[in-house]
Design a protein around this motif. Structure first.
Motif, PDB file in Angstrom:
ATOM      1  N   ALA A 102      10.887   1.817  -8.923  1.00  0.00           N
ATOM      2  CA  ALA A 102       9.740   1.221  -9.605  1.00  0.00           C
ATOM      3  C   ALA A 102      10.228   0.204 -10.629  1.00  0.00           C
ATOM      4  CB  ALA A 102       8.923   2.313 -10.303  1.00  0.00           C
ATOM      5  N   LEU A 133       6.639  -3.350  -2.281  1.00  0.00           N
ATOM      6  CA  LEU A 133       5.238  -2.948  -2.350  1.00  0.00           C
ATOM      7  C   LEU A 133       4.662  -3.460  -3.660  1.00  0.00           C
ATOM      8  CD1 LEU A 133       3.644   0.404  -1.366  1.00  0.00           C
ATOM      9  CD2 LEU A 133       3.001  -0.690  -3.489  1.00  0.00           C
ATOM     10  N   ALA A 135       2.224  -3.076  -6.190  1.00  0.00           N
ATOM     11  CA  ALA A 135       1.314  -2.020  -6.638  1.00  0.00           C
ATOM     12  C   ALA A 135       0.341  -2.491  -7.704  1.00  0.00           C
ATOM     13  CB  ALA A 135       2.123  -0.832  -7.170  1.00  0.00           C
ATOM     14  N   LEU A 202       1.252   2.934   0.346  1.00  0.00           N
ATOM     15  CA  LEU A 202       2.542   3.615   0.479  1.00  0.00           C
ATOM     16  C   LEU A 202       2.674   4.344   1.810  1.00  0.00           C
ATOM     17  CD1 LEU A 202       3.209   5.175  -3.034  1.00  0.00           C
ATOM     18  CD2 LEU A 202       4.849   3.836  -1.727  1.00  0.00           C
ATOM     19  N   ILE A 215       9.014  -1.338  -5.882  1.00  0.00           N
ATOM     20  CA  ILE A 215       7.590  -1.305  -6.182  1.00  0.00           C
ATOM     21  C   ILE A 215       7.329  -2.109  -7.455  1.00  0.00           C
ATOM     22  CG2 ILE A 215       5.605   0.134  -6.712  1.00  0.00           C
ATOM     23  CD1 ILE A 215       6.672   2.266  -4.998  1.00  0.00           C
TER      24      ILE A 215
END
Length: 363
Positions: A102, A133, A135, A202, A215
């Motif tokens: 993250a 990703l 987010a 996800l 992420i």
């Protein structure tokens, strides 16, 4: 050569310091194979992180072994094997993904998304398989930064078995809410809907053997951060900040949030650390100096790197070709590559020390 000479070579190899972790190869217990052919030493090492563009460790090994009596030639073959975090092995919460990283910030406007994109591209260029990703459900920016435009992911399967095929961008597997809505569509959703959307991105994306899933988190410590941290096995977090005192206060909150949910903070990236005048070369710390290092020391973490306040970084990201792609040999890209290697190395170290954990769902 005698066995004593092989012992001397191994002893010299033991003392070589890995440039990304500042520990010896003996301390890191790096798998090796050493052969001697007369006065020639052949060394094969298997690292736990990709380092395809950097020859610093290989050079240190050569320099160390060439002083061993009887050795006048050294061949070094550096390979790597990226393994899944123990939690992922036990839970398999996100199929096709080995490690989840993250990239977060306590507040907006510190360059988190630009940093996330460049770190992902640097890891890919070093030899890893990387996914991204986005987010940030309310304000997705990766489609623009990665030059994807108005593409839509392909949907395969039927009913609950439906999955999205990630869109490839500069060699990355990517998914974002920005691929599913138009640029003019605001996401007027409450927290539970946003958390549900993140889980779908996800788990309903068909990731293909991804070593690192980066992420790009939304700023702050709200629902998405909590959902991600507590519902999937996040390997580690990177906190992006500027040296400004206000940004550091918010970065501390981000670090505290990850600590409360037992996600290790692998390091801090200090963005906009210095400005160099394009006309005269004058250097100035516009937002303060040394803040990233102070916060890293306070939380027993590491300063992964410091990036300048440079117009080129902004222009390249806005144009869909972040610095690592647009100018891989620039000083700015060199810093992104260094950050990516240190991050991957520290993640490898964290994996070696980790125990399988139980992942629980957040209501």
């Amino acid at each position: 050569m005698s066995s004593a000479d092989l012992q001397a070579v191994n002893a010299a190899l033991d003392a070589v310091i890995d440039p990304n972790l500042e520990q010896t190869l003996a301390e890191l217990d790096v798998p090796r194979e050493v052969r001697l052919e007369g006065a020639r030493a052949l060394v094969e090492l298997t690292l736990g992180y990709p380092a395809g563009r950097d020859d610093t460790l290989a050079k240190r090994i050569r320099d160390s072994l060439l002083v061993v009596e009887g050795i006048n030639e050294v061949d070094v073959d550096l390979g790597w094997q990226i393994v899944a975090h123990p939690a992922a092995n036990s839970a398999m919460a996100v199929p096709g993904v080995k490690n989840i990283i993250a990239v977060a910030s306590g507040k907006g406007g510190v360059g988190k998304s630009t940093t996330a994109a460049n770190i992902a591209l640097a890891l890919s260029a070093e030899g890893a398989r990387v996914g991204v990703l986005d987010a940030d459900i309310y304000g997705p920016s990766q489609p623009q930064m990665l030059g994807v435009g108005q593409q839509r992911p392909q949907i395969v399967g039927e009913g609950k078995a439906q999955q999205m095929i990630p869109i490839e961008a500069h060699g990355l597997q990517t998914i974002s809410m920005g691929y599913l809505v138009t640029e003019q569509t605001p996401m007027v959703w409450r927290g539970p809907m946003v958390s549900g959307a993140l889980k779908q991105l996800l788990t309903q994306t068909r990731w293909d053997d991804v070593d690192y899933l980066i992420i790009d988190m939304p700023p702050g410590t709200g629902d998405i951060a909590l959902t991600l941290s507590q519902s999937v096995p996040v390997t580690g977090a990177v906190v992006v900040t500027t040296p400004q005192d206000i940004a550091l206060l918010d970065a501390q909150k981000g670090i505290e949030m990850f600590r409360k949910v037992n996600v290790p903070v692998l390091g801090v990236v200090e963005n906009m650390a210095i400005h160099v005048c394009s006309e005269c070369g004058h250097k100035e710390h516009i937002f303060g100096e040394g803040g990233g290092n102070r916060i890293a020391e306070e939380y027993d973490s590491a300063l992964l790197g410091a990036l300048p306040l440079a117009m080129s970084i902004r222009k390249q990201a806005d144009g869909g070709e972040p610095s690592v792609v647009a100018c891989p040999d620039s000083a700015e890209s060199g810093e992104y590559f260094a950050i990516a290697r240190r991050l991957a190395a520290r993640l490898w170290q964290a994996n070696n020390q980790a125990e399988p954990v139980t992942v629980f769902e957040v209501d």
